[in-house]
Write a protein that holds these residues in place. Sequence first.
Motif, PDB file in Angstrom:
ATOM      1  N   THR A 257       0.812  -1.227   0.000  1.00 24.89           N
ATOM      2  CA  THR A 257       0.000   0.000   0.000  1.00 24.89           C
ATOM      3  C   THR A 257       0.839   1.269   0.000  1.00 24.89           C
ATOM      4  O   THR A 257       0.339   2.333  -0.372  1.00 24.89           O
ATOM      5  N   ALA A 258       2.102   1.199   0.415  1.00 21.78           N
ATOM      6  CA  ALA A 258       2.939   2.401   0.453  1.00 21.78           C
ATOM      7  C   ALA A 258       3.614   2.687  -0.884  1.00 21.78           C
ATOM      8  O   ALA A 258       4.322   3.683  -1.021  1.00 21.78           O
ATOM      9  N   ASN A 259       3.407   1.830  -1.879  1.00 19.24           N
ATOM     10  CA  ASN A 259       4.020   2.032  -3.192  1.00 19.24           C
ATOM     11  C   ASN A 259       3.053   2.701  -4.156  1.00 19.24           C
ATOM     12  O   ASN A 259       1.851   2.387  -4.162  1.00 19.24           O
ATOM     13  N   THR A 260       3.569   3.577  -4.982  1.00 13.18           N
ATOM     14  CA  THR A 260       2.746   4.276  -5.956  1.00 13.18           C
ATOM     15  C   THR A 260       2.021   3.300  -6.865  1.00 13.18           C
ATOM     16  O   THR A 260       0.863   3.505  -7.228  1.00 13.18           O
ATOM     17  N   THR A 261       2.691   2.206  -7.229  1.00 13.73           N
ATOM     18  CA  THR A 261       2.100   1.231  -8.138  1.00 13.73           C
ATOM     19  C   THR A 261       1.178   0.255  -7.414  1.00 13.73           C
ATOM     20  O   THR A 261       0.510  -0.550  -8.056  1.00 13.73           O
ATOM     21  N   GLY A 262       1.146   0.297  -6.070  1.00  8.93           N
ATOM     22  CA  GLY A 262       0.303  -0.617  -5.309  1.00  8.93           C
ATOM     23  C   GLY A 262       0.792  -2.040  -5.296  1.00  8.93           C
ATOM     24  O   GLY A 262       0.039  -2.951  -4.933  1.00  8.93           O
ATOM     25  N   THR A 263       2.050  -2.285  -5.677  1.00  9.20           N
ATOM     26  CA  THR A 263       2.577  -3.632  -5.734  1.00  9.20           C
ATOM     27  C   THR A 263       3.937  -3.718  -5.067  1.00  9.20           C
ATOM     28  O   THR A 263       4.757  -2.802  -5.158  1.00  9.20           O
ATOM     29  N   PHE A 264       4.199  -4.848  -4.415  1.00 12.06           N
ATOM     30  CA  PHE A 264       5.467  -5.055  -3.725  1.00 12.06           C
ATOM     31  C   PHE A 264       6.635  -5.200  -4.688  1.00 12.06           C
ATOM     32  O   PHE A 264       7.796  -5.207  -4.260  1.00 12.06           O
TER      33      PHE A 264
ATOM     34  N   ALA B 144       3.996  -7.085 -13.821  1.00 12.80           N
ATOM     35  CA  ALA B 144       3.439  -6.464 -15.022  1.00 12.80           C
ATOM     36  C   ALA B 144       2.942  -5.059 -14.724  1.00 12.80           C
ATOM     37  O   ALA B 144       3.242  -4.105 -15.465  1.00 12.80           O
ATOM     38  N   ASN B 145       2.185  -4.909 -13.659  1.00  8.08           N
ATOM     39  CA  ASN B 145       1.670  -3.584 -13.307  1.00  8.08           C
ATOM     40  C   ASN B 145       2.798  -2.616 -12.970  1.00  8.08           C
ATOM     41  O   ASN B 145       2.781  -1.454 -13.394  1.00  8.08           O
ATOM     42  N   ALA B 146       3.772  -3.096 -12.194  1.00  6.29           N
ATOM     43  CA  ALA B 146       4.882  -2.226 -11.809  1.00  6.29           C
ATOM     44  C   ALA B 146       5.697  -1.810 -13.031  1.00  6.29           C
ATOM     45  O   ALA B 146       6.014  -0.630 -13.215  1.00  6.29           O
ATOM     46  N   LEU B 147       6.056  -2.776 -13.882  1.00  4.97           N
ATOM     47  CA  LEU B 147       6.884  -2.460 -15.045  1.00  4.97           C
ATOM     48  C   LEU B 147       6.160  -1.523 -16.000  1.00  4.97           C
ATOM     49  O   LEU B 147       6.772  -0.601 -16.559  1.00  4.97           O
TER      50      LEU B 147
END
Length: 381
Positions: free
Chosen positions: A57-64, A93-96
Motif C-alpha cells: 500500500t505504500a508504493n505508488t504502483t500498489g505492488t510489492f 506487469a503492473n509495476a513495469l
Amino acid sequence: MNHTVEIYAQADVVRRYAAQLPAVPALIRRATLQEGGRIVQLTPQDGVLVDVLDLSTANTTGTFKSWLVCLAVAQCLRQERPLVLAQSSGNTANALAAYAAHTGLRAVILHPPASRRRIVPRLAEPDTVQFVEVDAPEERIKAALAAASSSLRLPVAPAPAPADQDEANKLRAYFLRDAGRELGRQWDWHIQALSSGYGVLGYYAGLRELRRTSSAPIHVPRFLGIQQEAVPPFVHALDSGHAPGSPDVPMLEPTLFRRTLTEDLVHRMRDLCAYSRGTVRALANSRYLHLEPRAIALLQDSGITIGRDPDGSPRERAGLYSLAGTLDAIDRGLIRPGERALAVLTGGTAPSPAGTYQPQWHADEFSAPEIIARAVDKLRP
C-alpha cells in the motif's frame, strides 16, 4: 471505525539506500516512483506479538514489486536498453508498465490468462507497453520468454539472475534494521508466502551483508515459508514437512504459481532455513480458508483493507497466506507466546481495477514466438 496502527514507514526506500545498489544514483532518481514500505502492528494472538510488513500500500504502483522494478529500470537506463521483455503473474506487469510510462522505457510483457483480472487497464494503455496473453503453463511461458530474448536479442527485466534479484530485495534488510532501531524491537520470526522465493532470499542475503559490514550486532529472525496446498514445491524439495492433499486440489492463489524449481533455488532455500533455523510449510486449503476471515479481520482492524472481487472473495491471497500461515503456526505452537512475528504482506490490498483490461495480443505456446516478435515490432523506433 478502523484505525491504522502504523508504527513505522519510509516513503523513498530505493533512493534512500541507493549507495548499497549497483546503480547510478542519478538514474535511480530518474526511475523512482517513491518506493515505500511500512510496518503495521496487529492485535496480539495468544501471547504472540504480531506485526505486518506491508510492501504494497505504500508504493505508488500498489505492488510489492516496485523496489525490484525501480532498480531494474535504472539498470536498463544505464545500459541504454530502451526495449525489454518481461513475464509476470500480475504484480511485476503492473509495476513495469508504470515505470515504463514514467521513464520512456518500452516493454513487451507476457502473462497467463489467469492473470488478466490483475492487470490494471490504465497501465496497459500507454504506447510504451504491449501485453501478450500466453495460454500455456508457467514453464512454457518462461521458455517462450527465454527463446524470444535470445532470438530478438532483447534483455529480460527484471533480470532473472539471482544476483540481480538479491540486489533489490536485500533492501528489506536495511529497511528492517532501521525500523528495529527506531522502534526498539526485533522480530523472532519472518513469515512469507513463497512462489520463487526471491524476496526472502534477497532479504537474508542482505542480512548477511549487514553482518559483514556493520559494527553493531544484526539479529537474524527464524524464517517460516508458507506454500499453498496445490503448489508446494519447496516443501517437497526440502522435505521440511508434509505437503497435505493431492495434486488435484485447486489452486487458491494464482500468483503463488511456481511448480518447478531450479537446483540453485532449492540449494539457497535449504541454506536459508539452516542459517535462520527456519522451515517451509504447506497450508491445506481447508485450513487456509478457515483462517482467512480471521486474517482479514485482523488486517481490517489495523487499517489494511483487502481488495475484493465482485463476488466478495479476495482479489489476491499471497499476503493473506503469510498471515494465515502465521496464525496457523501460533495455533500449533511453532511460534510461542512472548515471541514477535513479522508477516510479510506482498499483495492483495489494491482495489479492483477500474475498467476492463484486454491484452493487445493472444498466443499459445506454439504461436508465442511469432506473436512476441510482432509485439516487439510495434514498439521498435
